[in-house]
Design a protein around this motif. Sequence first.
Motif, PDB file in Angstrom:
ATOM      1  N   GLY A 170      -0.143   8.845   7.427  1.00 29.26           N
ATOM      2  CA  GLY A 170       0.658   7.866   8.154  1.00 29.26           C
ATOM      3  C   GLY A 170       1.843   7.378   7.352  1.00 29.26           C
ATOM      4  N   GLN A 171       1.655   7.195   6.044  1.00 29.96           N
ATOM      5  CA  GLN A 171       2.740   6.730   5.184  1.00 29.96           C
ATOM      6  C   GLN A 171       3.858   7.762   5.098  1.00 29.96           C
ATOM      7  N   TYR A 172       3.481   9.007   5.012  1.00 26.03           N
ATOM      8  CA  TYR A 172       4.477  10.076   4.944  1.00 26.03           C
ATOM      9  C   TYR A 172       5.277  10.148   6.250  1.00 26.03           C
ATOM     10  N   ARG A 173       4.586   9.939   7.350  1.00 30.25           N
ATOM     11  CA  ARG A 173       5.265   9.932   8.651  1.00 30.25           C
ATOM     12  C   ARG A 173       6.226   8.744   8.747  1.00 30.25           C
ATOM     13  N   LEU A 174       5.797   7.596   8.243  1.00 31.73           N
ATOM     14  CA  LEU A 174       6.669   6.418   8.243  1.00 31.73           C
ATOM     15  C   LEU A 174       7.933   6.673   7.431  1.00 31.73           C
ATOM     16  N   ALA A 175       7.773   7.300   6.278  1.00 28.59           N
ATOM     17  CA  ALA A 175       8.931   7.628   5.444  1.00 28.59           C
ATOM     18  C   ALA A 175       9.904   8.532   6.194  1.00 28.59           C
ATOM     19  N   GLY A 176       9.355   9.467   6.966  1.00 24.25           N
ATOM     20  CA  GLY A 176      10.205  10.366   7.743  1.00 24.25           C
ATOM     21  C   GLY A 176      10.985   9.643   8.822  1.00 24.25           C
ATOM     22  N   VAL A 177      10.370   8.627   9.428  1.00 23.33           N
ATOM     23  CA  VAL A 177      11.053   7.840  10.457  1.00 23.33           C
ATOM     24  C   VAL A 177      12.195   7.020   9.844  1.00 23.33           C
ATOM     25  N   LEU A 178      11.948   6.468   8.662  1.00 23.33           N
ATOM     26  CA  LEU A 178      12.921   5.576   8.038  1.00 23.33           C
ATOM     27  C   LEU A 178      14.033   6.313   7.285  1.00 23.33           C
ATOM     28  N   ARG A 179      13.767   7.518   6.846  1.00 24.87           N
ATOM     29  CA  ARG A 179      14.731   8.237   6.004  1.00 24.87           C
ATOM     30  C   ARG A 179      16.140   8.310   6.603  1.00 24.87           C
ATOM     31  N   PRO A 180      16.319   8.677   7.870  1.00 23.14           N
ATOM     32  CA  PRO A 180      17.686   8.760   8.413  1.00 23.14           C
ATOM     33  C   PRO A 180      18.449   7.436   8.322  1.00 23.14           C
ATOM     34  N   TYR A 181      17.772   6.326   8.554  1.00 22.87           N
ATOM     35  CA  TYR A 181      18.417   5.015   8.466  1.00 22.87           C
ATOM     36  C   TYR A 181      18.830   4.712   7.028  1.00 22.87           C
ATOM     37  N   LEU A 182      17.964   5.046   6.090  1.00 23.11           N
ATOM     38  CA  LEU A 182      18.238   4.761   4.683  1.00 23.11           C
ATOM     39  C   LEU A 182      19.348   5.659   4.146  1.00 23.11           C
ATOM     40  N   GLU A 183      19.306   6.922   4.503  1.00 21.65           N
ATOM     41  CA  GLU A 183      20.339   7.841   4.038  1.00 21.65           C
ATOM     42  C   GLU A 183      21.707   7.450   4.579  1.00 21.65           C
ATOM     43  N   LYS A 184      21.747   7.028   5.833  1.00 21.92           N
ATOM     44  CA  LYS A 184      23.005   6.600   6.432  1.00 21.92           C
ATOM     45  C   LYS A 184      23.560   5.374   5.719  1.00 21.92           C
ATOM     46  N   GLY A 185      22.707   4.407   5.448  1.00 21.48           N
ATOM     47  CA  GLY A 185      23.144   3.192   4.784  1.00 21.48           C
ATOM     48  C   GLY A 185      23.641   3.438   3.379  1.00 21.48           C
TER      49      GLY A 185
ATOM     50  N   ASP B 170       0.797  -1.224   0.000  1.00 21.67           N
ATOM     51  CA  ASP B 170       0.000   0.000   0.000  1.00 21.67           C
ATOM     52  C   ASP B 170       0.834   1.282   0.000  1.00 21.67           C
ATOM     53  N   LEU B 171       2.145   1.165   0.159  1.00 20.54           N
ATOM     54  CA  LEU B 171       3.003   2.356   0.195  1.00 20.54           C
ATOM     55  C   LEU B 171       3.258   2.844  -1.226  1.00 20.54           C
ATOM     56  N   VAL B 172       2.218   3.366  -1.833  1.00 22.00           N
ATOM     57  CA  VAL B 172       2.272   3.706  -3.264  1.00 22.00           C
ATOM     58  C   VAL B 172       3.033   4.998  -3.544  1.00 22.00           C
ATOM     59  N   ASN B 173       3.344   5.776  -2.515  1.00 16.77           N
ATOM     60  CA  ASN B 173       4.026   7.055  -2.730  1.00 16.77           C
ATOM     61  C   ASN B 173       5.467   7.038  -2.224  1.00 16.77           C
ATOM     62  N   LEU B 174       6.077   5.857  -2.171  1.00 22.01           N
ATOM     63  CA  LEU B 174       7.429   5.746  -1.632  1.00 22.01           C
ATOM     64  C   LEU B 174       8.426   6.649  -2.351  1.00 22.01           C
ATOM     65  N   ARG B 175       8.375   6.675  -3.659  1.00 29.70           N
ATOM     66  CA  ARG B 175       9.350   7.466  -4.417  1.00 29.70           C
ATOM     67  C   ARG B 175       9.230   8.953  -4.100  1.00 29.70           C
ATOM     68  N   GLU B 176       7.990   9.416  -3.916  1.00 33.64           N
ATOM     69  CA  GLU B 176       7.793  10.824  -3.586  1.00 33.64           C
ATOM     70  C   GLU B 176       8.136  11.094  -2.121  1.00 33.64           C
ATOM     71  N   ASP B 177       7.702  10.201  -1.235  1.00 32.78           N
ATOM     72  CA  ASP B 177       7.925  10.402   0.199  1.00 32.78           C
ATOM     73  C   ASP B 177       9.400  10.244   0.576  1.00 32.78           C
ATOM     74  N   LEU B 178      10.141   9.457  -0.222  1.00 30.88           N
ATOM     75  CA  LEU B 178      11.576   9.248   0.039  1.00 30.88           C
ATOM     76  C   LEU B 178      12.393   9.758  -1.147  1.00 30.88           C
ATOM     77  N   LYS B 179      12.013  10.903  -1.616  1.00 29.42           N
ATOM     78  CA  LYS B 179      12.684  11.488  -2.780  1.00 29.42           C
ATOM     79  C   LYS B 179      14.191  11.615  -2.543  1.00 29.42           C
ATOM     80  N   GLY B 180      14.960  11.206  -3.548  1.00 34.95           N
ATOM     81  CA  GLY B 180      16.415  11.256  -3.432  1.00 34.95           C
ATOM     82  C   GLY B 180      17.027   9.921  -3.054  1.00 34.95           C
ATOM     83  N   ILE B 181      16.175   8.971  -2.639  1.00 37.64           N
ATOM     84  CA  ILE B 181      16.650   7.638  -2.270  1.00 37.64           C
ATOM     85  C   ILE B 181      16.083   6.637  -3.275  1.00 37.64           C
ATOM     86  N   PRO B 182      16.919   5.823  -3.913  1.00 40.95           N
ATOM     87  CA  PRO B 182      16.423   4.854  -4.895  1.00 40.95           C
ATOM     88  C   PRO B 182      15.684   3.712  -4.213  1.00 40.95           C
ATOM     89  N   VAL B 183      14.360   3.719  -4.294  1.00 41.06           N
ATOM     90  CA  VAL B 183      13.549   2.728  -3.576  1.00 41.06           C
ATOM     91  C   VAL B 183      12.709   1.900  -4.542  1.00 41.06           C
TER      92      VAL B 183
END
Length: 248
Positions: free
Chosen positions: A218-233, A73-86
């Motif tokens: 909620g999906q946008y908030r989830l992306a915000g929580v995960l972004r620091p972990y993904l950017e670091k990796g 259901d996370l259909v907006n991942l690319r927009e919510d995590l812009k800049g990260i190849p998902v």
Amino acid sequence: MDRKVRRSTLVSAAALIAAGTAGALVLGEKTGLGPFGKLYNAVEADAHWIETSYDFRKTKGQVVFYGGAGTRDLVNLREDLKGIPVQNHGFRIRSEADLMNYAGRLVYPYEPKILVLESAPDAWKNLKGEPSEIADGVLADKKRLLETMHIVLPDLQVIVTGTLPAPGLSEKKEIAETIDAGIKAFAGENPYVTYVSLSDFTGKQLYRKDGLRLNHVGQYRLAGVLRPYLEKGMREEKEEQKEQHEKS
């Protein structure tokens, strides 16, 4: 990876997959869920869509989201995590065993740098049995999946999200908490796994009318929580590649 090492890796992975199959059968006998029934058309349709949407020959080394309907259901991942190849490899699973069985098609060929593994309540919320029994079975399958992934892709970093405290899952709170505690402990012992709690995702405003799935807020908030972990990796991956290039 040379031929001898790869052969050894595949043999080890096959053994773990076989063990996972046996575990799923036992869980089915205890809870009333038969894991070896005919594949739902929806499962195969979703898997086919993922395979045709992402060409593993061109999209290796990215971030792959893997899980059940909540991930799908996370259909907006690319927009919510812009800049990260998902990539979104979520599909409508029937049980935890589906995540193991489909990894050979939906995970390993893509060789992701980071894999985000959802806690998928759609795989266990309708199981019958004692809460502790269900939780132990799901936890065993999830650990087995993580161990197999580490064998097949030793450099893979896995982020496991905790179970969402969705209003529609309130009656399954005991099961969810037991699974989450087990994964958190497993992550503490295995550096290739990071556990991210979502226990503060409370409030009906984050969920759809069904009380189970996140809405876009909620999906946008989830992306915000995960972004620091993904950017670091991904940053660490670039630094490693730079060091290897300089050495060569």
